[in-house]
Design an enzyme around this catalytic site. Structure first.
Site, mmCIF file in Angstrom:
data_model
loop_
_atom_site.group_PDB
_atom_site.id
_atom_site.type_symbol
_atom_site.label_atom_id
_atom_site.label_comp_id
_atom_site.label_asym_id
_atom_site.label_seq_id
_atom_site.Cartn_x
_atom_site.Cartn_y
_atom_site.Cartn_z
ATOM 1 N N GLU A 273 39.061 -25.998 31.434
ATOM 2 C CA GLU A 273 38.572 -24.804 31.113
ATOM 3 C C GLU A 273 38.680 -24.096 32.403
ATOM 4 O O GLU A 273 38.457 -24.643 33.582
ATOM 5 C CB GLU A 273 37.243 -24.695 30.486
ATOM 6 C CG GLU A 273 36.719 -23.193 30.201
ATOM 7 C CD GLU A 273 35.645 -23.418 29.467
ATOM 8 O OE1 GLU A 273 34.824 -24.216 29.435
ATOM 9 O OE2 GLU A 273 35.157 -22.191 28.871
ATOM 10 N N ASN B 197 36.957 -20.803 19.481
ATOM 11 C CA ASN B 197 36.214 -21.917 20.153
ATOM 12 C C ASN B 197 34.904 -21.619 20.054
ATOM 13 O O ASN B 197 34.376 -20.345 20.060
ATOM 14 C CB ASN B 197 36.268 -22.325 21.497
ATOM 15 C CG ASN B 197 35.135 -22.940 22.379
ATOM 16 O OD1 ASN B 197 35.423 -24.202 22.372
ATOM 17 N ND2 ASN B 197 34.503 -22.332 22.915
ATOM 18 N N GLU B 198 33.961 -22.527 19.479
ATOM 19 C CA GLU B 198 32.524 -22.229 19.325
ATOM 20 C C GLU B 198 32.358 -20.717 18.725
ATOM 21 O O GLU B 198 31.319 -19.877 19.293
ATOM 22 C CB GLU B 198 31.626 -22.559 20.485
ATOM 23 C CG GLU B 198 31.630 -23.993 20.932
ATOM 24 C CD GLU B 198 30.532 -24.301 22.220
ATOM 25 O OE1 GLU B 198 30.158 -23.536 22.669
ATOM 26 O OE2 GLU B 198 30.742 -25.718 22.276
ATOM 27 N N TYR C 244 27.183 -32.585 22.965
ATOM 28 C CA TYR C 244 26.785 -32.898 24.080
ATOM 29 C C TYR C 244 25.635 -33.682 24.055
ATOM 30 O O TYR C 244 24.653 -33.352 23.542
ATOM 31 C CB TYR C 244 26.576 -31.679 25.317
ATOM 32 C CG TYR C 244 27.780 -31.026 25.504
ATOM 33 C CD1 TYR C 244 28.646 -31.333 26.777
ATOM 34 C CD2 TYR C 244 28.444 -29.946 24.765
ATOM 35 C CE1 TYR C 244 29.787 -30.541 26.728
ATOM 36 C CE2 TYR C 244 29.470 -29.131 25.063
ATOM 37 C CZ TYR C 244 30.378 -29.681 26.187
ATOM 38 O OH TYR C 244 31.479 -29.062 26.636
ATOM 39 N N GLU D 112 35.122 -31.422 22.484
ATOM 40 C CA GLU D 112 33.958 -31.339 23.519
ATOM 41 C C GLU D 112 33.030 -32.575 23.431
ATOM 42 O O GLU D 112 32.463 -32.359 22.460
ATOM 43 C CB GLU D 112 33.439 -30.195 23.744
ATOM 44 C CG GLU D 112 34.729 -29.035 24.039
ATOM 45 C CD GLU D 112 33.831 -27.471 24.544
ATOM 46 O OE1 GLU D 112 32.704 -27.460 24.936
ATOM 47 O OE2 GLU D 112 34.668 -26.615 24.512
ATOM 48 N N GLN E 63 34.506 -32.241 31.477
ATOM 49 C CA GLN E 63 35.656 -31.691 31.399
ATOM 50 C C GLN E 63 36.531 -32.569 32.369
ATOM 51 O O GLN E 63 35.917 -33.412 33.062
ATOM 52 C CB GLN E 63 35.684 -30.320 31.754
ATOM 53 C CG GLN E 63 34.936 -29.508 30.793
ATOM 54 C CD GLN E 63 35.216 -27.935 30.963
ATOM 55 O OE1 GLN E 63 36.390 -27.739 31.664
ATOM 56 N NE2 GLN E 63 34.700 -27.146 30.159
HETATM 57 O O1 AHR Z 1 32.447 -27.114 28.276
HETATM 58 C C1 AHR Z 1 31.486 -25.893 28.751
HETATM 59 C C2 AHR Z 1 31.273 -25.142 27.551
HETATM 60 O O2 AHR Z 1 30.443 -25.923 26.370
HETATM 61 C C3 AHR Z 1 32.452 -24.644 27.020
HETATM 62 O O3 AHR Z 1 33.081 -23.675 27.375
HETATM 63 C C4 AHR Z 1 31.767 -24.334 25.693
HETATM 64 O O4 AHR Z 1 32.773 -24.348 24.374
HETATM 65 C C5 AHR Z 1 30.748 -25.274 25.209
HETATM 66 O O5 AHR Z 1 29.577 -24.557 24.857
#
Ligand code: AHR
Length: 513
Positions: free
Chosen positions: A28, A175-176, A251, A302, A351
């Site tokens: 990103e 995205n999101e 995450y 992600e 990432q």
């Molecule tokens: O990876 C960092 C951020 O995490 C990304 O931009 C977003 O998609 C997620 O919330």
């Protein structure tokens, strides 16, 4: 004291082919990832080709990066692709409103990203802008990239040096969008998705697959209501075919900091990492109701750890160190992916460089590999092999009440039962078997006994990732503190392999049946 954990491989119980794209990555425009992680001044002192750093390419090429998602992340829904084409000096300076109000000079755009993909051998995966763009803008980007015929946009691409179309296959439609991509409800996003995807067209010789924005962690409601919105109950069941992929984000978060944590915090993080299994099974069971033929691909585009930003680094840059703890989390996650190879199509760790759970850390003219990099390297033999079931007879590690309740209720796996001391996965390619396993205990060595039902294992080659302290990590001064050990030959006894896993370690065994 070491206890014995049995791993029984069942070669006659195939799960599915392990898509190499389960080892995918994500880049990103955020912090120090693109500038200077990938792209530097082409005329500057850091060795590069067309602005792409040599050291990064040299590190990534042998890894065989299968797919790379770009340009975000949250950044994607603010990105206007035309800003990143044409002469570099005439590109507009923008501000990265999601990530620390950083300057975005747009020097790294579509052509530079494609150049990077070519240099490292990765398949591109573009995240389109649904949040602040238009369907026309997304349509134009696809035509610019993929059309080989006669059109103004295709000619413009040619005039910028790309005679052949890029043939980008994977297109994320936002995205999101439940958050930074527009704060939409799932039903609103379903309607927007249907509208936008209509214009993400396949061109001759360049078929596309559209990836819908999936849930955050265990947001079952998002998945349910999105698919309900797509098929509009019983009125338009055919619309389900408009979704080729559905991408969840998960995450594991943090416990302590990136490099400072107690053993309790070590276990907390690994338990939350292992709860990704519940995210996969929870969402796939909802998807199965709408898509009983299982045509829609499930992606995790992600995933990874998210620690507090390293001291001295800007808050908006998400720079973090990566220790052996992150490596163990990556390993057990890749094992879980293998065990769901029948459904999971792609997964991209967040990432690639300098941001979150990165594979590489780059500073000025230096580039080092993190322990997480070594896990991706260790697990390479699984890519493209047949995942087969492996039964674990392993005890559960004792977790704090807080960890169990965090894993069960807060945002994770409603079926969470605990963290196994040893977990892993197995795959088969021709007659070669590959078993990987993690010892999640920060303090206890374990002995593992690996056997194969219906066959006798001969000698195997083992490679270990281990280190002496659970906080160990690589730095620019000591870049190889954590690295893969040398391959060892281990003899089997009566077709059974016995090896000791030190605390906090990952192992790979490869042998012939
Ligand atoms: O990876 C960092 C951020 O995490 C990304 O931009 C977003 O998609 C997620 O919330």
């Amino acid at each position: 004291m070491s206890s014995i954990h049995r791993l029984l491989v069942l070669p006659e119980e195939p799960i599915g082919t392990i898509n190499p794209m389960l080892h995918g990555h994500f880049a990103e425009h955020l912090g120090e990832l693109v500038y200077p992680g990938i792209y530097v001044d082409p005329k500057g002192s850091i060795p590069n080709t067309a602005g792409i750093r040599h050291d990064v390419v040299e590190a990534l090429k042998p890894l065989g990066v299968p797919v790379l998602r770009w340009p975000g992340g949250c950044f994607a829904d603010t990105y206007h692709w035309r800003d990143g084409i044409g002469p570099v000096d005439s590109r507009p300076m923008k501000v990265n409103t999601h990530w620390g109000m950083a300057e975005e000079p747009n020097h790294f755009g579509t052509h530079e990203f494609m150049e990077f993909c070519t240099q490292i051998g990765a398949e591109p995966y573009f995240a389109g802008n649904l949040g602040s763009g238009t369907p026309g803008e997304m349509r134009g980007w696809v035509e610019y990239c993929n059309f080989s015929g006669n059109s103004t946009l295709a000619d413009e691409r040619r005039s910028h040096g790309a005679a052949e179309p890029f043939r980008v296959k994977y297109w994320g439609v936002g995205n999101e969008n439940w958050g930074c991509g527009g704060n939409m409800s799932p039903s609103v996003y379903a309607a927007e998705y249907l509208r936008y995807q209509t214009f993400v067209n396949s061109y001759p010789g360049a078929p596309v697959e559209r990836i819908a924005c999936g849930p955050n962690g265990n947001d079952w409601n998002w998945t349910e209501k999105f698919f309900e919105g797509i098929v509009e109950s019983k009125n338009a069941p055919w619309r389900i075919n408009q979704v080729q992929g559905f991408a969840a984000h998960y995450y594991a978060g943090t416990a302590g900091t990136a490099t400072q944590y107690t053993e309790v915090e070590w276990l907390h993080l690994l338990a939350r990492g292992s709860a990704i299994e519940g995210i996969i099974t929870g969402h796939r069971s909802i998807m199965d109701r709408y898509d009983p033929e299982r045509k829609i691909k499930l992606l995790l585009d992600e995933w990874g750890t998210w620690h507090p930003v390293e001291q001295g680094k800007p808050g908006g840059g998400l720079y973090q160190q990566s220790t052996i703890r992150d490596a163990c989390l990556a390993a057990l996650t890749l094992d879980i992916f293998n065990n769901h190879a029948d459904k999971l199509f792609m997964a991209n760790i967040a990432q690639l460089i300098n941001v979150l759970q990165s594979l590489l850390l780059v500073e000025e003219d230096k580039c080092i590999k993190t322990p997480t990099f070594h896990v991706f390297d260790l697990y390479q033999p699984h890519k493209g092999a047949q995942a087969v079931r492996m039964v674990h007879a392993s005890e559960l590690l004792s977790l704090s009440d807080e960890t169990v309740s965090s894993c069960r209720t807060n945002f994770l796996d409603r079926n969470f039962r605990g963290l196994q001391a040893v977990q892993g996965s197995a795959s088969l390619r021709d007659k070669t078997i590959c078993v990987t396993a993690v010892n999640s205990s920060p303090s206890e060595a374990v002995e593992i006994e690996v056997s194969v039902r219906g066959a006798k294992l001969g000698d195997v080659e083992t490679v270990l990732l281990t280190t002496s302290d659970i906080h160990d990590h690589n730095t620019f001064d000591v870049p190889d503190k954590v690295k893969l050990g040398h391959a060892q030959r281990v003899s089997s006894k009566d077709g059974v392999i016995r090896v000791t896993l030190p605390p906090a370690s990952v192992i790979r065994l490869v042998g012939s049946l």
